[in-house]
Design an enzyme around this catalytic site. Sequence first.
Site, PDB file in Angstrom:
ATOM      1  N   CYS A 106      24.495 -19.937  43.298  1.00  0.00           N
ATOM      2  CA  CYS A 106      25.232 -20.212  44.528  1.00  0.00           C
ATOM      3  C   CYS A 106      24.453 -21.292  45.259  1.00  0.00           C
ATOM      4  CB  CYS A 106      25.281 -18.928  45.349  1.00  0.00           C
ATOM      5  SG  CYS A 106      25.888 -19.160  47.025  1.00  0.00           S
ATOM      6  N   CYS A 113      26.136 -25.696  59.199  1.00  0.00           N
ATOM      7  CA  CYS A 113      27.600 -25.739  59.117  1.00  0.00           C
ATOM      8  C   CYS A 113      28.171 -25.899  60.523  1.00  0.00           C
ATOM      9  CB  CYS A 113      28.124 -24.448  58.482  1.00  0.00           C
ATOM     10  SG  CYS A 113      29.914 -24.464  58.206  1.00  0.00           S
ATOM     11  N   CYS A 117      31.420 -19.610  62.210  1.00  0.00           N
ATOM     12  CA  CYS A 117      31.911 -18.237  62.025  1.00  0.00           C
ATOM     13  C   CYS A 117      30.872 -17.270  62.601  1.00  0.00           C
ATOM     14  CB  CYS A 117      32.148 -17.938  60.540  1.00  0.00           C
ATOM     15  SG  CYS A 117      33.290 -19.117  59.788  1.00  0.00           S
ATOM     16  N   GLY A 160      27.040 -24.192  54.384  1.00  0.00           N
ATOM     17  CA  GLY A 160      27.927 -25.337  54.573  1.00  0.00           C
ATOM     18  C   GLY A 160      29.360 -25.101  54.148  1.00  0.00           C
ATOM     19  N   LEU A 216      39.267 -15.456  54.056  1.00  0.00           N
ATOM     20  CA  LEU A 216      40.306 -15.009  54.987  1.00  0.00           C
ATOM     21  C   LEU A 216      39.724 -14.119  56.080  1.00  0.00           C
ATOM     22  CD1 LEU A 216      43.634 -13.946  53.221  1.00  0.00           C
ATOM     23  CD2 LEU A 216      43.230 -15.881  54.746  1.00  0.00           C
ATOM     24  N   CYS A 334      23.625 -16.212  52.524  1.00  0.00           N
ATOM     25  CA  CYS A 334      23.093 -17.553  52.765  1.00  0.00           C
ATOM     26  C   CYS A 334      22.942 -17.882  54.238  1.00  0.00           C
ATOM     27  CB  CYS A 334      23.965 -18.585  52.070  1.00  0.00           C
ATOM     28  SG  CYS A 334      23.252 -18.970  50.474  1.00  0.00           S
TER      29      CYS A 334
HETATM   30  N1  SAH Z   1      31.887 -22.339  54.112  1.00  0.00           N
HETATM   31  C1  SAH Z   1      32.477 -21.743  52.976  1.00  0.00           C
HETATM   32  C2  SAH Z   1      31.482 -21.424  51.890  1.00  0.00           C
HETATM   33  C3  SAH Z   1      30.146 -20.903  52.327  1.00  0.00           C
HETATM   34  S1  SAH Z   1      30.154 -19.279  53.009  1.00  0.00           S
HETATM   35  C4  SAH Z   1      33.278 -20.528  53.373  1.00  0.00           C
HETATM   36  O1  SAH Z   1      33.171 -20.099  54.510  1.00  0.00           O
HETATM   37  O2  SAH Z   1      34.046 -20.045  52.548  1.00  0.00           O
HETATM   38  C5  SAH Z   1      30.445 -18.299  51.535  1.00  0.00           C
HETATM   39  C6  SAH Z   1      31.099 -16.969  51.802  1.00  0.00           C
HETATM   40  O3  SAH Z   1      30.186 -16.081  52.450  1.00  0.00           O
HETATM   41  C7  SAH Z   1      32.333 -17.052  52.690  1.00  0.00           C
HETATM   42  O4  SAH Z   1      33.363 -16.259  52.161  1.00  0.00           O
HETATM   43  C8  SAH Z   1      31.811 -16.497  53.974  1.00  0.00           C
HETATM   44  O5  SAH Z   1      32.835 -16.033  54.796  1.00  0.00           O
HETATM   45  C9  SAH Z   1      30.865 -15.422  53.492  1.00  0.00           C
HETATM   46  N2  SAH Z   1      29.906 -14.922  54.459  1.00  0.00           N
HETATM   47  C10 SAH Z   1      29.230 -15.592  55.399  1.00  0.00           C
HETATM   48  N3  SAH Z   1      28.421 -14.763  56.086  1.00  0.00           N
HETATM   49  C11 SAH Z   1      28.605 -13.534  55.572  1.00  0.00           C
HETATM   50  C12 SAH Z   1      28.058 -12.263  55.856  1.00  0.00           C
HETATM   51  N4  SAH Z   1      27.190 -12.074  56.854  1.00  0.00           N
HETATM   52  N5  SAH Z   1      28.474 -11.204  55.119  1.00  0.00           N
HETATM   53  C13 SAH Z   1      29.382 -11.373  54.121  1.00  0.00           C
HETATM   54  N6  SAH Z   1      29.920 -12.553  53.798  1.00  0.00           N
HETATM   55  C14 SAH Z   1      29.549 -13.623  54.530  1.00  0.00           C
HETATM   56 FE1  SF4 Z   2      30.327 -22.249  57.672  1.00  0.00          FE
HETATM   57 FE2  SF4 Z   2      31.273 -20.714  55.703  1.00  0.00          FE
HETATM   58 FE3  SF4 Z   2      29.361 -19.814  57.383  1.00  0.00          FE
HETATM   59 FE4  SF4 Z   2      31.828 -20.144  58.281  1.00  0.00          FE
HETATM   60  S1  SF4 Z   2      31.169 -18.702  56.698  1.00  0.00           S
HETATM   61  S2  SF4 Z   2      29.954 -20.799  59.324  1.00  0.00           S
HETATM   62  S3  SF4 Z   2      32.475 -21.939  57.161  1.00  0.00           S
HETATM   63  S4  SF4 Z   2      29.177 -21.468  55.927  1.00  0.00           S
END
Ligand code: SAH
Ligand code: SF4
Length: 351
Positions: A106, A113, A117, A160, A216, A334
């Site tokens: 990954c 980013c 979120c 990102g 989603l 991540c």
């Molecule tokens: N920006 C892209 C890809 C990177 S994040 C995206 O948002 O899809 C990769 C995945 O990890 C996404 O599905 C994101 O919603 C999820 N993610 C981020 N933080 C998380 C957390 N604390 N617990 C579970 N999934 C998480």
């Molecule tokens: Fe960025 Fe994906 Fe994290 Fe949302 S979940 S802040 S789009 S890395």
Amino acid sequence: MTQLTDIKSLTLPELQSYITGCGFPKFRAAQIHDWLSKGAADFDEMKNLPAAMRAQLKTSCYISVATIEKKQVSRYDKTVKYLFSFRDGECVEAVVMHYHHGESVCISTQVGCKMGCTFCATGKSGFSRSLTASEMLAQIEAAGRDLNVRISNVVLMGMGEPLDNFDNVVRFIELAGDEKGLCIGARHITLSTCGIVPKIYELAQRRLQINLAVSLHAPNDAIRSKTMPIAKAYPMEQLLKACRDYFDATGRRVTFEYSLIHNVNDSDACADELGRKLRGMNCHVNLIPVNAVEGTGYQKSNVQRQQSFANILAGYGVTATVRRTLGSDIDASCGQLRRKHIKEEKDKGGI
Ligand code: SAH
Ligand code: SF4
């Protein structure tokens, strides 16, 4: 200061025109390309190039490398997490996961980013810059070399938003397929996006054979916009239409990522609403218990809730898998490791 050329981000035809433009014969480009594909980190390794040429290249180009700053190995599974740095000192995270079908990595596509979120450690630490294609390749090479394994699958789910760095990501996908290099075909690459609708259409036009995952995390805009600011720009109806159109254009089934957050998006009513919206669609849902990131206040849904959610979706003919969270002891979500690293450096007075 003249800008150095990022030589590892060039395709072979681009490298050929670059090399001939520097006044060297065209066949030198293929030699350099071979070295770069093998993971050469320095022009001095390219022994079949004349010394004067190597010296000149050093003044006009650079080779991207990812340097291991930190490495954490999970005690529970074989998950390995890296913090890599690049030539400007910026750091990103990558995670190698071991599956029956091989090693999957990954990788990150940006330093930080912009999407913000609320459940995400990366989103919480802001945005610094996008990565180049070569910096994405370098993460895979560095991890593969360190573990002495062949990486067979790549997911763009690190730090990102890949579709906010569209051109470099598409270039990366093209370069990763290089048979002399990583040889990772598009079918073995998954791109995850928070749902930038116009970019999904642009991606569909490229007809790449990649797997598309869409985050989603909610069954409607009211709940989605509480955790994902992007939902205000692109309503779910538009997003789901883009996913259907993506399937029509590419024939590739879309995966939906849904992080289950206790008392936020995990009720039976949420599952019901999601099931109704996804019914009949050629898709798959990955249910992931949210990783509780410090400072967010979010908690995982319990196992019973996870199962109940999946069962309700199944009732609508929507297939869903509850994912194991790998590497839960090593901040494998991540953005967490980098955040910790930055905090440690700050505490030391480093930055
Ligand atoms: N920006 C892209 C890809 C990177 S994040 C995206 O948002 O899809 C990769 C995945 O990890 C996404 O599905 C994101 O919603 C999820 N993610 C981020 N933080 C998380 C957390 N604390 N617990 C579970 N999934 C998480
Ligand atoms: Fe960025 Fe994906 Fe994290 Fe949302 S979940 S802040 S789009 S890395």
